[in-house]
Structures are given as C-alpha cells and as structure tokens.
Design an enzyme around this catalytic site. Structure first.
Site, PDB file in Angstrom:
ATOM      1  N   ILE A 174      -7.871  -2.756 -19.874  1.00  0.00           N
ATOM      2  CA  ILE A 174      -7.736  -3.674 -18.744  1.00  0.00           C
ATOM      3  C   ILE A 174      -7.064  -4.954 -19.233  1.00  0.00           C
ATOM      4  O   ILE A 174      -7.597  -5.679 -20.072  1.00  0.00           O
ATOM      5  CB  ILE A 174      -9.117  -3.978 -18.115  1.00  0.00           C
ATOM      6  CG1 ILE A 174      -9.770  -2.675 -17.628  1.00  0.00           C
ATOM      7  CG2 ILE A 174      -8.969  -4.974 -16.963  1.00  0.00           C
ATOM      8  CD1 ILE A 174      -8.976  -1.881 -16.619  1.00  0.00           C
TER       9      ILE A 174
ATOM     10  N   GLN B  70      -8.674  -5.816  -7.388  1.00  0.00           N
ATOM     11  CA  GLN B  70      -8.217  -4.501  -6.936  1.00  0.00           C
ATOM     12  C   GLN B  70      -9.395  -3.607  -6.576  1.00  0.00           C
ATOM     13  O   GLN B  70      -9.351  -2.881  -5.581  1.00  0.00           O
ATOM     14  CB  GLN B  70      -7.374  -3.827  -8.034  1.00  0.00           C
ATOM     15  CG  GLN B  70      -5.986  -4.403  -8.169  1.00  0.00           C
ATOM     16  CD  GLN B  70      -5.156  -4.153  -6.931  1.00  0.00           C
ATOM     17  OE1 GLN B  70      -4.877  -3.023  -6.562  1.00  0.00           O
ATOM     18  NE2 GLN B  70      -4.779  -5.216  -6.251  1.00  0.00           N
TER      19      GLN B  70
ATOM     20  N   PHE C  22       0.821  -1.221   0.000  1.00  0.00           N
ATOM     21  CA  PHE C  22       0.000   0.000   0.000  1.00  0.00           C
ATOM     22  C   PHE C  22       0.848   1.262   0.000  1.00  0.00           C
ATOM     23  O   PHE C  22       0.363   2.333   0.344  1.00  0.00           O
ATOM     24  CB  PHE C  22      -0.989   0.000   1.169  1.00  0.00           C
ATOM     25  CG  PHE C  22      -1.756  -1.285   1.302  1.00  0.00           C
ATOM     26  CD1 PHE C  22      -2.720  -1.625   0.366  1.00  0.00           C
ATOM     27  CD2 PHE C  22      -1.490  -2.173   2.337  1.00  0.00           C
ATOM     28  CE1 PHE C  22      -3.408  -2.823   0.464  1.00  0.00           C
ATOM     29  CE2 PHE C  22      -2.178  -3.378   2.443  1.00  0.00           C
ATOM     30  CZ  PHE C  22      -3.140  -3.701   1.501  1.00  0.00           C
TER      31      PHE C  22
ATOM     32  N   GLY D 235      -3.260   2.360 -15.409  1.00  0.00           N
ATOM     33  CA  GLY D 235      -3.035   2.013 -13.997  1.00  0.00           C
ATOM     34  C   GLY D 235      -4.361   2.001 -13.261  1.00  0.00           C
ATOM     35  O   GLY D 235      -5.286   2.733 -13.628  1.00  0.00           O
TER      36      GLY D 235
ATOM     37  N   PRO E 150      -8.764  -8.803 -16.242  1.00  0.00           N
ATOM     38  CA  PRO E 150     -10.034  -8.387 -15.621  1.00  0.00           C
ATOM     39  C   PRO E 150     -10.265  -8.961 -14.217  1.00  0.00           C
ATOM     40  O   PRO E 150     -10.806  -8.272 -13.358  1.00  0.00           O
ATOM     41  CB  PRO E 150     -11.092  -8.918 -16.584  1.00  0.00           C
ATOM     42  CG  PRO E 150     -10.389  -9.206 -17.855  1.00  0.00           C
ATOM     43  CD  PRO E 150      -8.951  -9.449 -17.548  1.00  0.00           C
ATOM     44  N   LYS E 151      -9.845 -10.197 -13.998  1.00  0.00           N
ATOM     45  CA  LYS E 151     -10.087 -10.786 -12.679  1.00  0.00           C
ATOM     46  C   LYS E 151      -9.243 -10.084 -11.618  1.00  0.00           C
ATOM     47  O   LYS E 151      -9.716  -9.816 -10.503  1.00  0.00           O
ATOM     48  CB  LYS E 151      -9.760 -12.280 -12.727  1.00  0.00           C
ATOM     49  CG  LYS E 151     -10.242 -13.064 -11.527  1.00  0.00           C
ATOM     50  CD  LYS E 151     -10.086 -14.557 -11.787  1.00  0.00           C
ATOM     51  CE  LYS E 151     -10.585 -15.378 -10.619  1.00  0.00           C
ATOM     52  NZ  LYS E 151     -10.450 -16.817 -10.897  1.00  0.00           N
TER      53      LYS E 151
ATOM     54  N   GLU F 180      -4.750   2.646  -7.579  1.00  0.00           N
ATOM     55  CA  GLU F 180      -5.118   3.789  -6.729  1.00  0.00           C
ATOM     56  C   GLU F 180      -6.567   4.212  -6.959  1.00  0.00           C
ATOM     57  O   GLU F 180      -7.300   4.479  -6.012  1.00  0.00           O
ATOM     58  CB  GLU F 180      -4.228   5.007  -6.985  1.00  0.00           C
ATOM     59  CG  GLU F 180      -2.749   4.751  -7.166  1.00  0.00           C
ATOM     60  CD  GLU F 180      -2.084   4.028  -6.035  1.00  0.00           C
ATOM     61  OE1 GLU F 180      -2.341   4.363  -4.867  1.00  0.00           O
ATOM     62  OE2 GLU F 180      -1.295   3.117  -6.316  1.00  0.00           O
TER      63      GLU F 180
END
Ligand code: MOS
Length: 729
Positions: free
Chosen positions: A619, A628, A232, A693, A622-623, A696
């Site tokens: 993407i 996330q 993190f 990305g 996808p999984k 976040e």
C-alpha cells in the site's frame, strides 16, 4: 546497495490537490476558459429503433444566437478508420452518417448557439420525424448470440453425480456510473490540429478514438484532462458526444462546449450491463466443490459486442476440478455498455458467492469453512503459482475483527425489535492489469522535480500517490515534487481504470526517478569538487534533496549544490516499465463481512456495519487506500440495495434517467465501514513496486455479502440485485 529511505510511501498523507478541489480551483472539463467558446446541445432520438424521415430546423435556426444545426442531412462524411483501441470491439456509433436510429436517445442532431440557453431552447424546436420500428430492449425475450466458452474436466457429469447440488439463477440490473461530473468536452480546431478539453480516464485513448473518427494522425489530436470528477469506468472510452463536439467545432469554425445533461448520461455514455447468471455447484457432503456449471447472458448494443472479463472468477477463485462456462451477449436496441467498477468480477462475485452461501446452508457448514475447503494451492485455470494470494488471512483477520464466530448460523435467529438481524460474508477477486507505462522525470537545479505521465485522476488520488513514489525514489520531500497528468502529449499511459494506475504508472515513475537519482549520484562521485568524490555510488542515499553516504550523513551535498556547480539546469529521464511474461497468477483478494437489519413487515434493509479485508499488495498511500475502501463499500451498498436503471421495454425509454429516481446511497444509508489492507503484502512478481491495485477489489464482494446477510436475517434468498422491499415481502 543502500536502500533509499522511505518517508512518503506508506505515510497517511492528504491529497496534494485537496485545497484546489475544495476551493473550486481544480478545473474540470467544462470549466476550461476557452476564448470565443459557443455551446452545443444534442437532440436525442425519441424512438427506440427506426429511421429519420425528416428534420425541420427552421424554428431552431430562427432563434437569436443559433449558429448551426447539424444532422445527417448536412454533416460531413467522416472517415471512421478502425481505431487502435480495439476494446470493446470498437466500431463506434457513427454519428450523423445516416438516417438510422439504433436506440432511444441516440443523437440525431446538434444545435450550436452563442449561449447555452439559446442552444437548449433551439434543440427543443428541432422537429424530427421518424419511421419507428418495434424496439427490442428486453434481454429476457431477445435472442442471444454465440457463446464464449470455457471448460476443464467434465463439469456436467461431475455435477450430476455430486452428492449435493445447488442450482440457482441470479439477476443483476443494469446500472449507471452516475459520477458527479457530467461528461463534457470542449473542442477547438487550430487549422488541422484538434484540441479537446475532455472528461476522460484515458487521454491517449480519447486521442486515438477521435483521430480515427476523422481519419487524421493521432498527433493531430491533443486531449487535456487535468481533473475528473468521478469516472468508475465510464470515461475510459470516447463516447459519441466527443466526436459531435469536434464536428460542431469544425463546421462552425468556433470552439464548442458540449456538456451532457444528467438525463443524457443514461444513454449518451455507457453503463454496467444487466446480467442473468445461472450457477450450478456440485459438492460432496464435506463441502468440497467438484463441479461448477455457469451460464451467463448479458446485454450489448446492436452495433458493438461488449464483453468483459466476467468468466475469470469462476475459473480461479475455488479449486473445483470440473468447470464449464458459457457467456452469451444479447444484442438489443440500446447504446453500448462499458466497464463499471469491479467490471465483470463484481457480477461474478454476486452469483458465485451467493451460490456458495446457498451451498453452505445446504451443507450446514460455516460459509468461511466452506471457502477454506475449496481454497486452491495454485491457479486451477492454468496451473500457475499465485504470486500472492492471502485469502486465508483475509478470512482469519476478517472473522476476528468482525466477530464472526459469535454468529448463530441459523437464519432468522436474531431480532432487535421489529428488525431481523443477520450477518453474511463474501469473497472478491480482481485481476492485476499489467500494461506498462512511461513517465518523464525532470530534476531541476533548484532541487524540485517535475514528473509527467498521460494518466488521469478520477478521484483515487493519482497526483498524491505518484508524488509519494517519486519523492522517495528521488529522495525529495513531497513539497518539492510535482506530478502532472491528463495531457495526451505526456509520456504514454494505459487507461486509468481497472485498478492499474499504481501498478503501471507507479512502476514507470519509480524507474525514471531511480535513474535520475543514479545519474546525480554518478555526477557527484565523479566530480572532484564534490564531498562525495570517489565514494562507491552504491553507498549513497538521497534524503530531503541531499545526497550523502548512507552511514555517514555528514558527508554529502544537495542536488542544488551539485547541479549548480556542474552548470546543469536539470537532469531528465524517460522512465518506463514493460511487464514481462507472467509466470504467476496475479490477483487481488478480499473478504467482505456485512451485518444487516431487515424490517420484517416493511422489507426495508439497513446495512448496520461492514468490514472488508483486502490483499492488495503493498500500500503506497494508506489514507487514499482507506478512502477507496470506504467509497468501494458505499458503491457496493448501492449495487446491493438501490441501483437499477429501469427501461420501458415498449419504447426503450429509460424511465428513471435522473438522480431523483435512480437511487444511490446517501449518508443516511451508510453505517460504520472499515477497510483493512493486509500488511506486508509486497508482490514483486506483479511489478517492481510490489502493488496489485485496489480500486476494484474494495467494491467486489460487497453486494453478495449483503445479500447473504439478508438471507441470514430473514431466511429469504433474494437472487436479484438490487434487493428491493418488494422482494422481501
Ligand atoms: Mo474502473 S471500471 O476501474 O474505471
């Protein structure tokens, strides 16, 4: 040119290292089996500021198994050459170099013993005498430093003359990352060569930081970190314990293992700094925001100035022509903060998105409508066109999927028994970080490939997602691709943080794999013995390890046949990506929707459901992206309702330095969560693989969506995170 078929990218694949992880075979920092290892335990300062006047180690040294106690009284003088990692203003805590104590919990000595138990016991027997001074840890009362400023237009004048004004100050508590894996290092010297098995999100960053501590060449330090149990942001930087482990190993001549205790993780490594964030919004009656004035304060240490990208959001998220911001850090007797998920942007989103909700309420406009009124056509901070900005689509999809239009806008209008029900939404934005990277790609004659880059996998699934990129670019099945990371001797990688791993490493992996594939194709079309001899290279694709003419699959041969016949053991390329000058403004976006229930008499808040709609570019996996999204929203629920590091300002002690008193969400706190990544969002301005990305953006905006829902449920505006029952009573 015939495009390579895409089989792995975009497929919802499970983690390639999943079995290793669930069977306990993934090796985390403290688990490496290093011959002859001894154990180190840090003695922490019990004062918040002052001087060490004496250290009595006799009782500790008398314990069986104790090898050495190291403090400033006997530690070697260290070089502390300036590190090449210049953020955050990296002066580093100079461990054991003098008698000064700068914060409570600062390492003042380390005990090395043959067993962990002996080291722990002896650490308690080290008697340290102090000359304590008054401790300053309260941002509210301590003096702030010089501000960082931003301005466009005349925000003060525009605010004063605005028809509608909102002026509110928001507080965000200090929070700790609390990853499952504690920070840990094993250090071993072989002559002048130092090897560190470390928990890190940036093997090459730790390498450079530690080399700087000792004043030795970067090549003299090797950092190995194949698995990271959550980060993190906290493992991007080399913290003092890493240098301590290395010093202890050098001074004892033994490999040393040092694992921070859960308690020590609250002052031995960084944290998200607390903020005070005042927002003034000036708008016309239709909801066009003309002015934003923002004053920010955040905490830092006395020995380093930690400042993060907290101002960007206010400069580009809405179209206000007049903006003024200032941000002051407040040096305190604390250890240095660090980035934590959605760094800066999550904090800004809480303040700005809460203020926008307050404005929507003032104006009696739907919160989404208000945001649509203020959607810029180009980046108002620099006039650059957006590469991709699909926030409007996030609103549309989110409103539809969440059922936003059924909402009665009046606060406190919906009840379910004892519970007041409310819904809220908020926007998130995050930077697209382009640093470039390298990846070595080796295609073996047996038709397998090995790809390496000195990146990390703190949990998002780097091993898997990079393998997906490589598999398609090489034309191999996932089974025949191995991606390796976590070793500073591998090709250059930037920090595994800030959502930049797929952008940078993915682009380098694709580059290397494309080049290797093209080398193989060239070899085939120039080889008289190949069925592909004489074919235009552009017409050849590779699928499952077999090169063939794109519209004539029967004509072709495998990598294995080609390389074996040509006596090539392998083909190898160093792939790389170097970003060009940005001609666009590049961000990820999200719209978060939350429904909460608040117990009117007890002040308890339960999140009932949540939806995030994200514009994160293409993407790849996808999984993993979905994983996330769920994790990001869980983290956001923690920030909104639970997470708060509490300091006793009398002596700088962190009161809740454990996972019983520091609250994080557990299963019972988590409702139905859903993340939607907008399709077709390939952003080729950002990078060659079109990603932006996503680690976040899935977190940013969650907390204000919940705070806005709490207002809608109760009519009470809580301007402080976490939102506690006390604040609602
Ligand atoms: Mo994170 S702050 O992207 O490691």
């Amino acid at each position: 040119m015939s495009p390579q078929p895409q089989a792995a990218v975009g497929a919802p694949l499970s983690r390639v290292d999943g079995r290793l992880k669930v069977t306990g075979k993934a090796t985390y920092a403290a688990e490496h089996d290093i011959k002859g290892v001894v154990h180190a335990v840090i003695v922490d300062s019990t004062i918040g500021r002052g001087r060490i006047t004496g250290i009595d180690t006799r009782a500790a040294l008398a314990q069986p198994g104790v090898i050495k106690v190291i403090s400033h009284l006997n530690a070697p003088r260290l070089a502390y050459r300036g590190t090449e990692n210049d953020w955050p203003d990296s002066k580093q805590l100079r461990i054991f170099q003098d008698d000064k104590v700068l914060f409570r919990g600062q390492p003042v000595a380390v005990v090395v013993a043959t067993t962990l138990e002996a080291a722990e016991h002896a650490a308690h027997l080290v008697k340290v005498r102090y000359d304590a001074e008054k401790t300053s840890t309260d941002m509210a009362t301590a003096p702030a430093g010089e501000p960082v400023n931003y301005a466009r237009g005349d925000a003060d004048k525009a605010y004063e003359s605005a028809a509608v004004q909102v002026d509110a100050t928001y507080q965000q508590a200090r929070a700790h990352h609390n990853a499952m894996e504690p920070h840990a290092t094993i250090a071993r010297w072989d002559g002048d060569q130092l090897t560190l098995w470390d928990k890190t999100q940036w093997p090459m960053g730790t390498q450079k930081d530690v080399a700087a501590v000792f004043g030795i060449p970067n090549d003299s330090v090797r950092v190995i970190s194949p698995f990271v149990g959550g980060g993190f942001g906290n493992a991007i930087r080399a913290w003092p314990h890493i240098a301590i482990a290395a010093v202890a190993a050098r001074e004892t001549g033994r490999p040393v293992k040092l694992v921070l205790s859960r308690r020590q993780l609250y002052f031995g490594v960084g944290y998200r700094p607390s903020y005070e964030y005042r927002v003034r919004l000036g708008s016309d009656r239709r909801g066009r925001v003309s002015a934003m004035v923002q004053h920010l304060k955040s905490e830092t240490s006395t020995y380093e100035n930690f400042i993060e990208g907290v101002l960007n959001t206010g400069q580009m998220v809405y179209n206000a022509p007049h903006v003024r911001q200032d941000h002051r850090t407040v040096p305190l007797d604390v250890n240095t903060p660090i980035w934590m998920r959605g760094p800066g942007y999550a904090t800004a989103a809480f303040a700005i998105e809460s203020a926008m909700d307050e404005l929507a309420h003032e104006l009696d406009i739907d919160p989404i409508e208000l945001r649509r009124h203020n959607e810029p056509e180009e980046d108002p901070s620099n006039g650059l066109p957006f590469s991709t900005r699909r926030l409007r689509e996030c609103y549309t999809v989110g409103a539809r999927e969440f059922g936003w239009n059924r909402r009665d806008p009046k606060p406190r209008s919906t009840r379910d028994g004892d519970w007041l029900i409310g819904t809220g939404m908020a926007v998130g934005t995050y930077d697209v970080i382009r640093n470039g990277a390298q990846a070595r790609v080796r295609l073996n004659a047996d038709g397998t490939a090995l790809i390496q880059s000195a990146t990390s996998d703190m949990g998002p699934g780097t091993y898997t997602s990079q393998s997906q990129v490589a598999a398609d670019a090489l034309g191999l099945t996932m089974r025949n691709v191995t991606f390796q990371l976590g070793d500073s001797t591998m090709p250059t990688a930037p920090p595994h943080g800030g959502s930049q791993t797929m952008i940078n490493i993915g682009s380098a992996v694709q580059d290397g794999c494309d080049k290797v594939r093209k080398q193989a194709i060239k070899l085939a079309v120039e080889d008289k013995d190949s069925p592909l001899y004489g074919v235009d290279a552009e017409d050849i694709v590779v699928r499952a390890g077999r090169l063939h003419v794109s519209d004539n699959p029967a004509r072709g041969e495998t990598y294995r046949q080609l390389l074996t016949r040509n006596n090539r053991t392998h083909l190898e390329v160093l792939g790389s990506w170097t970003p060009g000058q940005a001609r666009h403004s590049m961000y990820t976006y999200g719209a978060i929707f939350a429904e909460v229930a608040v117990d009117a008499s007890l002040g308890l808040v339960r999140v009932r459901r949540m939806l995030g709609v994200f514009d994160a570019g293409r993407i790849i996996s996808p999984k993993l992206a979905d994983s996330q999204a769920l994790g990001g929203m869980v983290g956001g629920i923690g920030a909104a309702l639970l997470e708060h590091t509490v300091t006793d300002h009398r002596d700088g002690r962190i009161v809740n330095a454990n996972l019983a008193d520091y609250m994080v969400p557990v299963n019972a706190d988590i409702p139905d969560l859903r993340g939607i990544f907008l399709d077709g969002g390939e952003d080729l301005e950002a990078d060659p693989i079109g990603v932006k990305g996503l680690g976040e953006i899935v977190y940013i905006g969650v907390a204000p969506a919940i705070a806005n829902a709490v207002f809608h449920a109760t009519g009470r505006r809580v301007r402080e995170l976490p939102i506690t029952a006390e604040a609602l009573l």
